[in-house]
Design a protein around this motif. Structure first.
Motif, PDB file in Angstrom:
ATOM      1  N   ILE A   1      53.961  -3.244   8.310  1.00  0.00           N
ATOM      2  CA  ILE A   1      55.018  -4.036   8.951  1.00  0.00           C
ATOM      3  C   ILE A   1      55.418  -3.412  10.280  1.00  0.00           C
ATOM      4  N   VAL A   2      55.650  -2.103  10.281  1.00  0.00           N
ATOM      5  CA  VAL A   2      56.040  -1.420  11.519  1.00  0.00           C
ATOM      6  C   VAL A   2      54.910  -1.504  12.550  1.00  0.00           C
ATOM      7  N   LYS A   3      53.668  -1.365  12.073  1.00  0.00           N
ATOM      8  CA  LYS A   3      52.518  -1.432  12.974  1.00  0.00           C
ATOM      9  C   LYS A   3      52.446  -2.787  13.668  1.00  0.00           C
ATOM     10  N   TRP A   4      52.529  -3.877  12.908  1.00  0.00           N
ATOM     11  CA  TRP A   4      52.394  -5.198  13.502  1.00  0.00           C
ATOM     12  C   TRP A   4      53.615  -5.593  14.322  1.00  0.00           C
ATOM     13  N   LEU A   5      54.791  -5.102  13.954  1.00  0.00           N
ATOM     14  CA  LEU A   5      55.961  -5.299  14.814  1.00  0.00           C
ATOM     15  C   LEU A   5      55.763  -4.579  16.150  1.00  0.00           C
ATOM     16  N   GLY A   6      55.177  -3.386  16.095  1.00  0.00           N
ATOM     17  CA  GLY A   6      54.877  -2.642  17.318  1.00  0.00           C
ATOM     18  C   GLY A   6      53.863  -3.358  18.186  1.00  0.00           C
ATOM     19  N   VAL A   7      52.822  -3.911  17.559  1.00  0.00           N
ATOM     20  CA  VAL A   7      51.814  -4.669  18.308  1.00  0.00           C
ATOM     21  C   VAL A   7      52.466  -5.875  18.993  1.00  0.00           C
ATOM     22  N   ALA A   8      53.283  -6.604  18.257  1.00  0.00           N
ATOM     23  CA  ALA A   8      53.948  -7.778  18.824  1.00  0.00           C
ATOM     24  C   ALA A   8      54.868  -7.380  19.978  1.00  0.00           C
ATOM     25  N   TYR A   9      55.588  -6.283  19.809  1.00  0.00           N
ATOM     26  CA  TYR A   9      56.498  -5.836  20.862  1.00  0.00           C
ATOM     27  C   TYR A   9      55.718  -5.405  22.109  1.00  0.00           C
ATOM     28  N   LEU A  10      54.612  -4.696  21.933  1.00  0.00           N
ATOM     29  CA  LEU A  10      53.798  -4.297  23.077  1.00  0.00           C
ATOM     30  C   LEU A  10      53.222  -5.506  23.813  1.00  0.00           C
ATOM     31  N   LEU A  11      52.784  -6.516  23.059  1.00  0.00           N
ATOM     32  CA  LEU A  11      52.284  -7.734  23.690  1.00  0.00           C
ATOM     33  C   LEU A  11      53.400  -8.465  24.435  1.00  0.00           C
ATOM     34  N   TYR A  12      54.591  -8.492  23.860  1.00  0.00           N
ATOM     35  CA  TYR A  12      55.758  -9.094  24.516  1.00  0.00           C
ATOM     36  C   TYR A  12      56.062  -8.361  25.827  1.00  0.00           C
ATOM     37  N   LEU A  13      56.037  -7.026  25.785  1.00  0.00           N
ATOM     38  CA  LEU A  13      56.280  -6.249  27.003  1.00  0.00           C
ATOM     39  C   LEU A  13      55.199  -6.515  28.049  1.00  0.00           C
ATOM     40  N   GLY A  14      53.949  -6.598  27.596  1.00  0.00           N
ATOM     41  CA  GLY A  14      52.858  -6.876  28.525  1.00  0.00           C
ATOM     42  C   GLY A  14      53.011  -8.222  29.195  1.00  0.00           C
ATOM     43  N   TRP A  15      53.345  -9.258  28.427  1.00  0.00           N
ATOM     44  CA  TRP A  15      53.528 -10.595  28.985  1.00  0.00           C
ATOM     45  C   TRP A  15      54.704 -10.628  29.962  1.00  0.00           C
TER      46      TRP A  15
ATOM     47  N   ASN B   1      52.581  -4.159  38.551  1.00  0.00           N
ATOM     48  CA  ASN B   1      52.913  -5.028  37.409  1.00  0.00           C
ATOM     49  C   ASN B   1      51.691  -5.274  36.547  1.00  0.00           C
ATOM     50  N   ARG B   2      50.594  -5.618  37.182  1.00  0.00           N
ATOM     51  CA  ARG B   2      49.370  -5.897  36.430  1.00  0.00           C
ATOM     52  C   ARG B   2      48.869  -4.657  35.698  1.00  0.00           C
ATOM     53  N   GLY B   3      48.959  -3.510  36.337  1.00  0.00           N
ATOM     54  CA  GLY B   3      48.538  -2.272  35.685  1.00  0.00           C
ATOM     55  C   GLY B   3      49.400  -1.934  34.478  1.00  0.00           C
ATOM     56  N   PHE B   4      50.729  -2.089  34.631  1.00  0.00           N
ATOM     57  CA  PHE B   4      51.619  -1.838  33.495  1.00  0.00           C
ATOM     58  C   PHE B   4      51.372  -2.839  32.375  1.00  0.00           C
ATOM     59  N   ALA B   5      51.198  -4.108  32.731  1.00  0.00           N
ATOM     60  CA  ALA B   5      50.941  -5.141  31.719  1.00  0.00           C
ATOM     61  C   ALA B   5      49.636  -4.846  30.982  1.00  0.00           C
ATOM     62  N   ALA B   6      48.598  -4.458  31.706  1.00  0.00           N
ATOM     63  CA  ALA B   6      47.317  -4.120  31.078  1.00  0.00           C
ATOM     64  C   ALA B   6      47.462  -2.910  30.161  1.00  0.00           C
ATOM     65  N   SER B   7      48.287  -1.964  30.557  1.00  0.00           N
ATOM     66  CA  SER B   7      48.525  -0.783  29.710  1.00  0.00           C
ATOM     67  C   SER B   7      49.188  -1.180  28.393  1.00  0.00           C
ATOM     68  N   PHE B   8      50.193  -2.052  28.460  1.00  0.00           N
ATOM     69  CA  PHE B   8      50.865  -2.501  27.247  1.00  0.00           C
ATOM     70  C   PHE B   8      49.903  -3.248  26.321  1.00  0.00           C
ATOM     71  N   VAL B   9      49.105  -4.128  26.897  1.00  0.00           N
ATOM     72  CA  VAL B   9      48.154  -4.891  26.081  1.00  0.00           C
ATOM     73  C   VAL B   9      47.098  -3.955  25.490  1.00  0.00           C
ATOM     74  N   THR B  10      46.609  -3.011  26.272  1.00  0.00           N
ATOM     75  CA  THR B  10      45.634  -2.029  25.769  1.00  0.00           C
ATOM     76  C   THR B  10      46.217  -1.228  24.614  1.00  0.00           C
TER      77      THR B  10
END
Length: 158
Positions: free
Chosen positions: A21-35, A139-148
């Motif tokens: 649960i914590v893992k997938w919440l973290g993934v979702a949050y990182l994707l949200y930050l990236g977007w 911005n693009r570099g930070f977004a790519a980092s979050f998605v990565t």
């Protein structure tokens, strides 16, 4: 605080469901930050840069905020309570003074390093904030980092 973190770590180690649960919440949050970062128009704008209605923070406020952030940093607690005592024998005379001296050396080195970081950031600020193309690529570099990071977390096993 350390005990609470140890309790959470124990829960994560013993419960695969909680860890998932914590893992997938973290993934979702990182994707949200990236977007959000991808869509953002500027990364480093200050409140007074955009609107002009707020005064820049004072030096006292900036320093007190930095001190508070460092006091609440769990890495420092771990360093001073776990790592640093390995270099001092508890039964040696003057162990407290030895620990205080090691802590003072650590703080002096940290101050010097952060001062260099601050001077470098102040030097780069005008270049970065004055160039929209640089801001866009940041911005693009930070977004790519979050998605990565989100992808890495998603494919990491326990």
């Amino acid at each position: 605080m350390v005990l609470a973190l140890a309790g959470v770590a124990a829960l994560m180690a013993t419960s695969p469901v909680a860890l998932g649960i914590v893992k997938w919440l973290g993934v979702a949050y990182l994707l949200y930050l990236g977007w959000g970062t991808w869509r953002q128009s500027s990364v480093l704008s200050m409140p007074n840069d955009a609107h002009g209605d707020q005064a820049p923070p004072t030096a006292v406020r900036t320093i007190s905020s930095a001190v508070l952030v460092n006091l609440l940093n769990p890495k420092l607690t771990v360093f001073f309570f776990v790592f640093l005592p390995m270099f001092v024998a508890p039964d040696e005379p003057g162990a407290f003074l030895h620990m205080a001296a090691l802590g003072a050396v650590f703080m002096a080195i940290t101050l010097a390093i952060f001062a260099v970081y601050g001077l470098g950031a102040a030097w780069l600020r005008g270049y970065v904030l004055g160039k929209p193309i640089v801001m866009r690529w940041l911005n693009r570099g930070f977004a790519a980092s979050f998605v990565t990071l989100a992808v890495v977390v998603a494919f990491t096993r326990q």
